[in-house]
Motif scaffolding. Structure first.
Motif: not given
Lengths: 296, 296
Positions: B109-120, B275-292
């Motif tokens: 779910n974090a990776a999905c969020l990463g793609e939806a906020i920062f990715g493709c 995936n669009s974020l060079d493998g960073r979709q998961g960690i970027l999604g976690c960053l968004e979870l932190a922001r929220r």
């Protein structure tokens, strides 16, 4: 203060069920109009609702249909096998002459909503409503919201694995898919296998029921794994008039094979259930769509 | 004003990826800690984040795990095959010593969020993120919200129809299901069939790729029909290092057989993507979870 009078329309491929009622789930009057030529049918529907002083209308439509308000085709029937209805602007044909706010969704999403507001899934956030009749459709609620997405779920057409004992032959009851749930479980598949019989006539045939229950269990396992619902509610003639739901439950457990450990799966008899509103889940969901349209 | 420093933790079954960054998707530092004994591993994770002045932490955890904040087990790992981690209160073990607001969801779910906020899938309402690696997991967004429900989707375990040409034998790569997607497509199934080889070593083997692409297409068709997503994004080692995604697309069309007519299916090359974020979709999604978590 008087409650506002609401209109509810279950726009099905066979009949249009029109009703009036209140936001609390009271149905006052209802009437059925056969679904024939779009022009004449919709004229009758408009006439019926015009003769009642409704303040909003909720429509649950057969699909595929455009349910995204942002779509230029919102409220239209899409590429249905019922060719006369293809591209018919169902919502526009009702909203314009009636001049009241209208809510619009699929018939199965409306039924899902009906169960979540008035029925056995009251207050639940994540619910699957499945109808098994002449076709199979699924209405789905996730986080209290009905699922639309790209179009709307078409989960009746998920592919299943054929039972080697299935006498259906190479074709199925679906013109598109040789082995989808609709093509293997719904009315046309049943007629094809068992000499034109209806599901209700096979309710006491253990072999027929076991075959269908096995397919239904496969589909249910997919819905459980994909949607992670808090309840699955099954309506439609094939489920209503046979013991299929009860027969599918132990098969679901077998297929999951202990993989999901949740209180819901433990209590599978209250997790996978027949519909709770005596066939009124669809029209009650439409009433709720009307209420929301009036409030929005 | 300085941006608040956020922490992001991808808590995987093999390694813990710790990172710091900002709400705009900037990653400042990151570190990997192997996932071994829970006590020692989590002590290292706490130490790493304690040495940075983070103001919130977002955690994407391997599953099954309790992601419903209303659950008494919220933040705990559930009945995982990694027995040492069973019932570990992952969220509590981090939130208490760190003393900052924490967001918590599944890794997928974090990776999905990463793609939806920062990715493709930026701005899209309905998105499926699939990872194919040592296992298969799906993170799903519906109406802009991540899907939890009863637990969370376990869509990697949906049952598929065996290809008669599959050399895998009667067992599969999943201890629970003889023919689920994970058991037929993920790393262990690949190793079992092809003498311990990894997917990347089979990328040029057309027979192996065709077999796997056929299974992947079956799974994708189910996800399309169930979730009606606006985009499907596929990550994980098996997909990253082979042409599987490209090979699966025409098979998806064949299986749908013209049933769904939408612009997305027309443009399948941009509908089903790597995936669009060079493998960073998961960690970027976690960053968004932190922001929220910080904002809530």
């Amino acid at each position: 203060m008087d409650q506002p009078l609401l209109g509810a329309l279950e726009a099905g491929g066979t009949k249009m069920v029109c009703a009036t009622g209140y936001a609390d789930g009271t149905i006052l009057e209802s009437s059925e109009i056969p679904t024939l030529d779009p022009g004449a049918t919709l004229e009758q529907v408009v006439a019926w609702f015009s003769s009642h002083d409704i303040q909003a209308l909720g429509i649950g439509a057969f699909g595929p249909t455009a349910v995204d308000p942002a779509s230029p085709r919102f409220g239209s029937i899409l590429e249905t096998p019922k060719t006369a209805w293809r591209n018919v602007d169902l919502l526009g044909a009702l909203a314009q002459p009636l001049g009241v706010p209208c809510g619009y969704d699929t018939d199965v999403n409306a039924a899902c909503l009906g169960e979540a507001i008035f029925g056995c899934a009251q207050g639940m956030s994540d619910v699957v409503y499945l109808t098994i009749g002449t076709g199979i459709g699924a209405g789905v609620m996730v986080n209290h919201q009905l699922v639309h997405g790209m179009m709307h779920p078409e989960a009746g057409h998920i592919l299943l694995t054929r039972d080697p004992a299935d006498p259906i032959g190479t074709e199925s009851g679906c013109p598109y898919h040789a082995s989808c749930a609709e093509g293997l479980i719904a009315g046309p598949a049943i007629k094809r296998r068992w000499g034109g019989k209806r599901a209700s006539e096979l309710a006491d045939d253990p072999k027929a029921m076991a075959l269908l229950a096995g397919y239904l269990a496969q589909a249910l396992v997919t819905y459980i794994l994909c949607y992670s619902p808090k309840k699955i509610i099954i309506g439609g003639g094939v489920a209503d008039h046979t013991p299929l739901v009860a027969l599918a439950r132990p098969r679901v457990r077998e297929l999951l094979n202990g993989y999901l450990v949740t209180p819901e799966i433990e209590n599978i008899d209250t997790y996978i259930v027949n519909n709770s509103l005596d066939g009124r889940q669809g029209i009650l969901g439409c009433l709720e769509l009307a209420r929301r349209a009036l409030e929005s």
